[in-house]
Motif scaffolding. Structure first.
Motif, short mmCIF file in Angstrom:
data_model
loop_
_atom_site.label_atom_id
_atom_site.label_comp_id
_atom_site.label_asym_id
_atom_site.label_seq_id
_atom_site.Cartn_x
_atom_site.Cartn_y
_atom_site.Cartn_z
N ASN A 15 0.84 -1.12 -0.20
CA ASN A 15 -0.13 -0.23 0.05
C ASN A 15 0.87 1.00 -0.03
O ASN A 15 0.42 2.32 -0.25
CB ASN A 15 -0.78 0.27 1.30
CG ASN A 15 -2.25 -0.92 0.98
OD1 ASN A 15 -2.38 -1.32 -0.08
ND2 ASN A 15 -2.84 -1.41 2.13
N LYS A 21 3.86 -2.82 -5.98
CA LYS A 21 2.56 -3.54 -6.49
C LYS A 21 2.41 -4.00 -7.94
O LYS A 21 2.20 -5.19 -8.45
CB LYS A 21 1.28 -2.69 -6.20
CG LYS A 21 0.06 -3.41 -5.57
CD LYS A 21 -0.83 -2.47 -5.35
CE LYS A 21 -1.43 -2.66 -3.89
NZ LYS A 21 -2.66 -2.09 -3.63
N ASP A 102 -7.91 -5.48 -5.57
CA ASP A 102 -7.29 -4.76 -6.36
C ASP A 102 -7.44 -4.44 -7.86
O ASP A 102 -6.87 -4.41 -8.60
CB ASP A 102 -5.73 -5.16 -6.17
CG ASP A 102 -4.94 -4.61 -5.24
OD1 ASP A 102 -5.39 -3.57 -4.48
OD2 ASP A 102 -3.66 -5.14 -4.65
#
Length: 111
Positions: A15, A21, A102
């Motif tokens: 995050n 990510k 996500d």
């Protein structure tokens, strides 16, 4: 699929960095194969030093404790002096748990 325990440090790390990510989802797409640092860098559209920081950590800017390798999500395999980065089995399980929440982020990625 059974739910895997996800270490809160992994959630925090991902995050805090969209680049971590992106790298994780790219390696998931490549799984079970690995990919070179320069190719990861090109595909996520980021400087190789930033990508390396996400993978391994780098003084100050990227804390090694939150790196994808240190968290057990990615491994570095050396073949003939060439380093290849690939998702671990644990990393694959984590992505499979997280990818539903996500989905908007994943849809925004353009490889």
């Amino acid at each position: 699929m059974s739910l895997a325990f996800i270490d809160p440090m992994i959630i925090r790390s991902l995050n805090k960095s969209k680049l971590r990510k992106k790298i994780l989802y790219l390696l998931y797409k490549m799984y079970p194969h690995g990919i070179y640092l320069s190719e990861i860098s090109r595909r996520v559209k980021s400087d190789p030093s930033n990508v390396l920081g996400c993978l391994k950590g780098m003084n100050g800017r990227y804390n090694g404790h939150f790196s994808l390798i240190e968290l057990g999500l990615v491994e570095c395999v050396e073949k003939g002096g060439i380093k290849i980065y690939k998702l671990t089995d644990y990393g694959k399980k984590i992505v499979e748990v997280l990818k539903d929440q996500d989905s908007d982020f994943i849809d925004s990625l353009r490889w």
